[in-house]
Design a protein around this motif. Sequence first.
Motif, PDB file in Angstrom:
ATOM      1  N   LEU A   4       0.821  -1.223   0.000  1.00  0.00           N
ATOM      2  CA  LEU A   4       0.000   0.000   0.000  1.00  0.00           C
ATOM      3  C   LEU A   4       0.852   1.269   0.000  1.00  0.00           C
ATOM      4  N   LYS A   5       2.171   1.109   0.050  1.00  0.00           N
ATOM      5  CA  LYS A   5       3.055   2.285   0.101  1.00  0.00           C
ATOM      6  C   LYS A   5       2.816   3.184  -1.121  1.00  0.00           C
ATOM      7  N   ASN A   6       2.640   4.462  -0.837  1.00  0.00           N
ATOM      8  CA  ASN A   6       2.428   5.486  -1.874  1.00  0.00           C
ATOM      9  C   ASN A   6       1.139   5.337  -2.672  1.00  0.00           C
ATOM     10  N   ARG A   7       0.226   4.477  -2.207  1.00  0.00           N
ATOM     11  CA  ARG A   7      -1.055   4.307  -2.914  1.00  0.00           C
ATOM     12  C   ARG A   7      -1.993   5.463  -2.577  1.00  0.00           C
ATOM     13  N   ASP A   8      -2.737   5.920  -3.586  1.00  0.00           N
ATOM     14  CA  ASP A   8      -3.840   6.845  -3.323  1.00  0.00           C
ATOM     15  C   ASP A   8      -5.040   6.021  -2.847  1.00  0.00           C
ATOM     16  N   ILE A   9      -5.868   6.636  -1.995  1.00  0.00           N
ATOM     17  CA  ILE A   9      -7.109   5.968  -1.569  1.00  0.00           C
ATOM     18  C   ILE A   9      -8.264   6.828  -2.075  1.00  0.00           C
ATOM     19  N   ILE A  10      -8.750   6.479  -3.246  1.00  0.00           N
ATOM     20  CA  ILE A  10      -9.761   7.319  -3.912  1.00  0.00           C
ATOM     21  C   ILE A  10     -11.118   6.621  -3.942  1.00  0.00           C
ATOM     22  N   SER A  11     -11.109   5.351  -4.367  1.00  0.00           N
ATOM     23  CA  SER A  11     -12.356   4.576  -4.426  1.00  0.00           C
ATOM     24  C   SER A  11     -12.105   3.229  -3.766  1.00  0.00           C
ATOM     25  N   ILE A  12     -13.102   2.728  -3.064  1.00  0.00           N
ATOM     26  CA  ILE A  12     -12.942   1.414  -2.434  1.00  0.00           C
ATOM     27  C   ILE A  12     -12.813   0.338  -3.514  1.00  0.00           C
ATOM     28  N   LEU A  13     -13.293   0.640  -4.714  1.00  0.00           N
ATOM     29  CA  LEU A  13     -13.182  -0.329  -5.818  1.00  0.00           C
ATOM     30  C   LEU A  13     -11.736  -0.571  -6.235  1.00  0.00           C
ATOM     31  N   LYS A  17      -9.991  -7.712  -2.076  1.00  0.00           N
ATOM     32  CA  LYS A  17     -10.438  -8.277  -0.792  1.00  0.00           C
ATOM     33  C   LYS A  17      -9.231  -8.496   0.129  1.00  0.00           C
ATOM     34  N   GLU A  18      -8.135  -8.964  -0.441  1.00  0.00           N
ATOM     35  CA  GLU A  18      -6.930  -9.221   0.359  1.00  0.00           C
ATOM     36  C   GLU A  18      -6.409  -7.908   0.977  1.00  0.00           C
ATOM     37  N   GLU A  19      -6.433  -6.840   0.176  1.00  0.00           N
ATOM     38  CA  GLU A  19      -5.948  -5.549   0.682  1.00  0.00           C
ATOM     39  C   GLU A  19      -6.867  -5.011   1.783  1.00  0.00           C
ATOM     40  N   ILE A  20      -8.172  -5.167   1.583  1.00  0.00           N
ATOM     41  CA  ILE A  20      -9.116  -4.697   2.601  1.00  0.00           C
ATOM     42  C   ILE A  20      -8.889  -5.467   3.908  1.00  0.00           C
ATOM     43  N   SER A  21      -8.755  -6.780   3.804  1.00  0.00           N
ATOM     44  CA  SER A  21      -8.556  -7.606   5.007  1.00  0.00           C
ATOM     45  C   SER A  21      -7.246  -7.235   5.693  1.00  0.00           C
ATOM     46  N   TYR A  22      -6.236  -6.945   4.894  1.00  0.00           N
ATOM     47  CA  TYR A  22      -4.936  -6.543   5.446  1.00  0.00           C
ATOM     48  C   TYR A  22      -5.081  -5.248   6.274  1.00  0.00           C
ATOM     49  N   ILE A 100       1.536  13.789   2.701  1.00  0.00           N
ATOM     50  CA  ILE A 100       0.284  13.114   2.307  1.00  0.00           C
ATOM     51  C   ILE A 100      -0.858  14.134   2.387  1.00  0.00           C
ATOM     52  N   ILE A 101      -1.795  14.025   1.448  1.00  0.00           N
ATOM     53  CA  ILE A 101      -2.945  14.951   1.433  1.00  0.00           C
ATOM     54  C   ILE A 101      -4.228  14.166   1.712  1.00  0.00           C
ATOM     55  N   VAL A 102      -5.040  14.689   2.622  1.00  0.00           N
ATOM     56  CA  VAL A 102      -6.397  14.176   2.848  1.00  0.00           C
ATOM     57  C   VAL A 102      -7.351  15.263   2.375  1.00  0.00           C
ATOM     58  N   LEU A 103      -8.206  14.914   1.420  1.00  0.00           N
ATOM     59  CA  LEU A 103      -9.061  15.924   0.783  1.00  0.00           C
ATOM     60  C   LEU A 103     -10.533  15.579   0.917  1.00  0.00           C
ATOM     61  N   LEU A 300      -2.699   5.464   7.249  1.00  0.00           N
ATOM     62  CA  LEU A 300      -1.583   6.419   7.126  1.00  0.00           C
ATOM     63  C   LEU A 300      -0.246   5.690   7.200  1.00  0.00           C
ATOM     64  N   ALA A 301      -0.130   4.760   8.140  1.00  0.00           N
ATOM     65  CA  ALA A 301       1.151   4.034   8.297  1.00  0.00           C
ATOM     66  C   ALA A 301       1.449   3.202   7.058  1.00  0.00           C
ATOM     67  N   ALA A 302       0.408   2.576   6.496  1.00  0.00           N
ATOM     68  CA  ALA A 302       0.635   1.725   5.319  1.00  0.00           C
ATOM     69  C   ALA A 302       0.972   2.562   4.092  1.00  0.00           C
ATOM     70  N   VAL A 303       0.226   3.632   3.879  1.00  0.00           N
ATOM     71  CA  VAL A 303       0.452   4.461   2.680  1.00  0.00           C
ATOM     72  C   VAL A 303       1.791   5.202   2.781  1.00  0.00           C
ATOM     73  N   LEU A 304       2.167   5.600   3.984  1.00  0.00           N
ATOM     74  CA  LEU A 304       3.459   6.299   4.140  1.00  0.00           C
ATOM     75  C   LEU A 304       4.618   5.300   4.244  1.00  0.00           C
ATOM     76  N   GLY A 305       4.303   4.026   4.157  1.00  0.00           N
ATOM     77  CA  GLY A 305       5.335   3.000   3.987  1.00  0.00           C
ATOM     78  C   GLY A 305       6.126   2.655   5.234  1.00  0.00           C
ATOM     79  N   VAL A 306       5.594   2.988   6.418  1.00  0.00           N
ATOM     80  CA  VAL A 306       6.332   2.633   7.629  1.00  0.00           C
ATOM     81  C   VAL A 306       5.895   1.276   8.189  1.00  0.00           C
ATOM     82  N   LEU A 307       4.786   0.753   7.685  1.00  0.00           N
ATOM     83  CA  LEU A 307       4.326  -0.598   8.072  1.00  0.00           C
ATOM     84  C   LEU A 307       3.852  -1.279   6.812  1.00  0.00           C
TER      85      LEU A 307
END
Length: 308
Positions: A4-13, A17-22, A100-103, A300-307
């Motif tokens: 998930l590092k550096n991923r945008d979170i725009i749509s749940i689509l 399923k594996e990523e959601i469970s993670y 990181i931007i939250v909009l 935040l931790a996953a997208v910023l790549g610390v976990l």
Amino acid sequence: MVMLKNRDIISILDFTKEEISYVLDLSKKMEEQSHTDLLKGKILANLFFEPSTRTRLSFETAMKRLGGDVIGFDDPGKTSTVKGESLKDSVKIVEGYCDIIVLRHFLEGASRLTADTVNVPVINAGDGASQHPTQTFLDLYTIKNTKGGLEGLKVGFLGDLKYGRTAHSLAYALTHFNAEMFFISPPSLRIPKDYIDQLKSRGITYHEVDSLFEIRSNLDILYCTRIQKERFADPVEYEKVRGIYKLSSAVLDDLKLGNDLKILHPLPRVEEMDESLDSTDYAAYFQQAHSGVPVREALLAAVLGVLQ
Ligand code: CP
């Protein structure tokens, strides 16, 4: 392997399923253990072009609990937007100030436009009547915690299913978990066709009715939503549906939807859910709102790549 590092979170689509469970598992770890200093030196920019209590403050709490810092605004009237600056120009500037931007924005597609414009990750905190994916992660987290799992549940969605972005994102997400869905709304506020098409393409059983009294089945979850007054172009149309559903402890007992039913609501509530429900075993909505912190810490931790 989930990345998930550096991923945008725009749509749940955009999430498997594996990523959601993670993310849900990571949220549990965040709730069970404190992770001070995990995001030390990182800056989140909270850009809120629409009002918010829960989303903005829980992102802020999540970032600060992990040792990071927060900049941003919740009143666009005090930004250079009022001088005519475009969203694109504003976010190009802000990316130089943060990691990181939250909009949150009133226009559908504003988060996607921002993600296409900047080089830092962008999280959609609600774009118009479209989606609210981080709310969905915390909704799923609450459902999992209250029901013991996510597979094969019967889930009712009540209220404004046309404009209710939290219902849209959750319905999409539940297609991964083989839910049976019941959409309860006045005909003028039915869930849009795109969502129904997605359910059909994934073989999901669904029902559309006007009233909760038409439901002849126990439900595991009733996801109640506010009629979104601010999205109606014509105030007369709003008045026609205002107050159409009023859940109370007595109404719930009459409905006989099952003793194990849990009620979720993204909040704020106005007229659709009475305070008499708050002390019943049905109520899971305050727990749901508080889950916003560990779930947003995990994101935040996953997208910023610390976990990972
Ligand atoms: N659930 C939710 O999005 O609430 P706020 O509008 O207060 O952020």
